[in-house]
Design an enzyme around this catalytic site. Structure first.
Site, PDB file in Angstrom:
ATOM      1  NE  ARG A 207      -3.550   0.453   2.574  1.00 32.60           N
ATOM      2  CZ  ARG A 207      -4.462   0.792   2.402  1.00 32.60           C
ATOM      3  NH1 ARG A 207      -5.422  -0.181   2.185  1.00 32.60           N
ATOM      4  NH2 ARG A 207      -4.722   1.917   3.490  1.00 32.60           N
TER       5      ARG A 207
ATOM      6  NE  ARG B  26       6.214   8.869  -4.887  1.00 34.16           N
ATOM      7  CZ  ARG B  26       5.797   8.888  -3.796  1.00 34.16           C
ATOM      8  NH1 ARG B  26       5.557  10.221  -2.718  1.00 34.16           N
ATOM      9  NH2 ARG B  26       4.397   8.603  -3.801  1.00 34.16           N
TER      10      ARG B  26
ATOM     11  NE  ARG C 171      -4.458  -5.533  15.626  1.00 31.94           N
ATOM     12  CZ  ARG C 171      -3.881  -6.393  16.937  1.00 31.94           C
ATOM     13  NH1 ARG C 171      -4.432  -7.254  17.494  1.00 31.94           N
ATOM     14  NH2 ARG C 171      -3.502  -5.288  17.654  1.00 31.94           N
TER      15      ARG C 171
ATOM     16  NE  ARG D 259      -3.483   6.068  11.862  1.00 32.81           N
ATOM     17  CZ  ARG D 259      -4.198   5.582  10.874  1.00 32.81           C
ATOM     18  NH1 ARG D 259      -3.139   5.072  10.174  1.00 32.81           N
ATOM     19  NH2 ARG D 259      -5.102   5.234  11.078  1.00 32.81           N
TER      20      ARG D 259
ATOM     21  CD  GLU E 175      -6.157   6.039  14.825  1.00 35.86           C
ATOM     22  OE1 GLU E 175      -5.143   4.720  14.019  1.00 35.86           O
ATOM     23  OE2 GLU E 175      -6.083   6.797  13.723  1.00 35.86           O
TER      24      GLU E 175
ATOM     25  CE1 TYR F  11      -5.862  -1.168   5.535  1.00 31.47           C
ATOM     26  CE2 TYR F  11      -4.494  -2.161   5.654  1.00 31.47           C
ATOM     27  CZ  TYR F  11      -4.361  -1.265   5.241  1.00 31.47           C
ATOM     28  OH  TYR F  11      -4.115  -0.306   6.136  1.00 31.47           O
TER      29      TYR F  11
ATOM     30  CG  ASP G 174      -6.981   2.955   0.240  1.00 31.19           C
ATOM     31  OD1 ASP G 174      -7.364   2.324   1.974  1.00 31.19           O
ATOM     32  OD2 ASP G 174      -6.681   2.165  -0.773  1.00 31.19           O
TER      33      ASP G 174
HETATM   34  N1  UDP Z   1       3.113   0.951   7.845  1.00 32.13           N
HETATM   35  C1  UDP Z   1       4.659   0.539   9.007  1.00 32.13           C
HETATM   36  N2  UDP Z   1       4.999   2.025   9.154  1.00 32.13           N
HETATM   37  C2  UDP Z   1       4.877   2.982   8.658  1.00 32.13           C
HETATM   38  C3  UDP Z   1       3.378   2.979   8.351  1.00 32.13           C
HETATM   39  C4  UDP Z   1       2.640   1.867   7.249  1.00 32.13           C
HETATM   40  O1  UDP Z   1       5.428  -0.536   8.361  1.00 32.13           O
HETATM   41  O2  UDP Z   1       4.866   3.994   9.413  1.00 32.13           O
HETATM   42  C5  UDP Z   1       2.716  -0.585   7.756  1.00 32.13           C
HETATM   43  C6  UDP Z   1       1.880  -1.169   8.332  1.00 32.13           C
HETATM   44  O3  UDP Z   1       2.277  -2.550   8.356  1.00 32.13           O
HETATM   45  C7  UDP Z   1       0.709  -0.821   8.444  1.00 32.13           C
HETATM   46  C8  UDP Z   1       0.451  -1.033   6.193  1.00 32.13           C
HETATM   47  O4  UDP Z   1       2.606  -0.722   6.196  1.00 32.13           O
HETATM   48  O5  UDP Z   1      -0.802  -1.577   8.862  1.00 32.13           O
HETATM   49  C9  UDP Z   1      -0.308   0.560   5.841  1.00 32.13           C
HETATM   50  O6  UDP Z   1      -0.315   1.978   6.429  1.00 32.13           O
HETATM   51  P1  UDP Z   1      -1.130   2.318   5.636  1.00 32.13           P
HETATM   52  O7  UDP Z   1      -0.817   3.821   5.833  1.00 32.13           O
HETATM   53  O8  UDP Z   1      -1.996   2.109   4.720  1.00 32.13           O
HETATM   54  O9  UDP Z   1      -3.052   2.223   6.743  1.00 32.13           O
HETATM   55  P2  UDP Z   1      -3.761   2.480   7.458  1.00 32.13           P
HETATM   56  O10 UDP Z   1      -3.730   4.135   7.205  1.00 32.13           O
HETATM   57  O11 UDP Z   1      -4.583   1.913   6.452  1.00 32.13           O
HETATM   58  O12 UDP Z   1      -4.359   2.212   8.159  1.00 32.13           O
END
Ligand code: UDP
Length: 372
Positions: free
Chosen positions: A171, A175, A254, A285, A305, A353, A355
């Site tokens: 996801r 880059r 979850r 976060r 969270e 999962y 978006d």
């Molecule tokens: N992830 C990570 N470190 C970060 C942010 C995301 O390892 O700082 C990984 C983690 O496994 C997470 C996944 O990337 O579940 C997808 O993150 P995303 O931000 O897409 O999650 P969402 O916003 O859907 O909670």
């Protein structure tokens, strides 16, 4: 009252379906067990700030039609998601890009970054990544994996990284440019008046009842206020395993617990999203809601969270699409396909999962079959 469709769940899938059904001349009743509409994209004003009550949402898509579609219901701002990650006392840009690499290794060029990653990946012997750990390691090497992925992912999913599917980490863009945009999508933004307004606009003129449990209604044929209702078809966006009474076992989800506080200061962390990637920090976060709308209010609202395993009685947020659950879901999907007059959809109904743009796409696809 007799309806063509009973739509269970007033989230994005249900609301999109209801809007399209109304336009096709169908009569819908939308119910939600919460006392408000909009599902997990629900935002509410506090201190004049749009608070993302069930976690932060940023709309992003590469599908022009979907972008135009959502823009019928809201005006979007020019927010670009650029989260930062804190690991112990170090701060890095996300997603993984040249800003991240230069800070991590004190280097400047893409070649230097690629060489370091290649040297770290070399000895690992991963040919085809089979899980999230192997996928992450083979993409970004050991340093980034250890500091920015491992701890966060274990907190977020409550599972070891080698027990999770590789697609979760895909996801995130990787880059070798100095570009902190979290998404690769062509279109991105946050609605100026909050996400709830989108669903409100979609549901305009459609009978909507909140605080209404589906299973109570199904059994009694009556809404909470006693009104008798019937319907031809159901659109169900709740948990698919719950629909079938968990008869084949429970799917794992979850959940997230939110701790919010209002602070008497204008700017707490300088960014909408700060990830805490160190496993020792208990939350994943911290969200500072006003920054999604470039807010200048005198106060600020922040939310920590905490990720947890779902259990009956709390809200599910993320399906756990690992092997075991994917196999169980396939069995429920078989039951669903044979359940006459019921359409399953949304993150919980499809155990996916998704978006937001993909939810709308999926809903529109169902509609095109249903109302052709
Ligand atoms: N992830 C990570 N470190 C970060 C942010 C995301 O390892 O700082 C990984 C983690 O496994 C997470 C996944 O990337 O579940 C997808 O993150 P995303 O931000 O897409 O999650 P969402 O916003 O859907 O909670």
């Amino acid at each position: 009252m007799k309806y063509d469709y009973l739509i269970v769940g007033a989230g994005l899938f249900g609301a999109t379906f209801a809007y399209e059904a109304k336009n096709a001349g169908k009569k819908c009743l939308v119910i939600d067990k919460r006392n408000h509409i909009a599902g997990n994209i629900y935002t509410e004003k506090r201190e004049d700030i749009d608070v993302h009550v069930y976690g932060p949402h940023i709309f992003h898509t590469s599908n022009k039609e979907i972008w135009e579609y959502i823009n019928r219901f809201a005006e979007f701002n020019n927010y670009i998601n650029m989260p930062v990650a804190v690991y112990k006392d170090e701060l890095y840009n996300l997603p993984f890009n040249m800003n991240t690499f230069s800070k991590m290794w004190n280097i400047r060029t893409p070649k230097e970054a690629q060489d370091i990653i290649a040297s770290q990946v070399e000895g690992l012997g991963i040919t085809e990544p089979k899980n999230l750990e192997e996928q992450a390691l083979s993409l970004v090497g050991t340093d980034i994996y250890e500091k920015l992925i491992k701890g966060y992912t274990m907190k977020q999913w409550g599972r070891e990284c080698d027990k999770l599917p590789a697609f979760i980490i895909k996801r995130l863009p990787l880059r070798f440019t100095y570009n902190n945009n979290y998404f690769n999508d062509r279109y991105q933004g946050v609605p100026m008046e909050g996400f709830t307004a989108i669903v409100e606009n979609m549901l305009e003129g459609i009978d909507t009842v909140t605080g209404q449990d589906f299973f109570d209604l199904k059994e009694s044929g009556r809404l909470n206020d006693g009104a008798e209702v019937s319907w031809d078809k159901v659109v169900y966006t709740g948990m698919i395993d719950e629909y079938f009474g968990y008869s084949l076992g429970t799917l794992e989800y979850r959940s997230v617990r939110f701790e919010s506080e209002t602070l008497d200061m204008e700017n707490y962390q300088g960014n909408a999203i700060v990830n805490y990637t160190d496993g020792d920090v208990p939350y994943t976060r911290v969200i500072e809601h006003k920054h999604f709308n470039f807010g200048t209010q005198p106060k600020t609202i922040v939310t920590r969270e905490y990720s947890s395993e779902w259990q009956v009685g709390i809200d599910p947020y993320y399906p756990v699409n690992d092997e075991k659950n994917t196999a169980l879901y396939a069995k429920y999907a078989d039951l669903a396909a044979r359940e006459d007059g019921v359409i399953f959809g949304g993150r919980l109904g499809a155990y996916k999962y998704y978006d937001m743009d993909k939810v709308i796409e999926a809903a529109l696809e169902v509609c095109s079959r249903e109302f052709k």
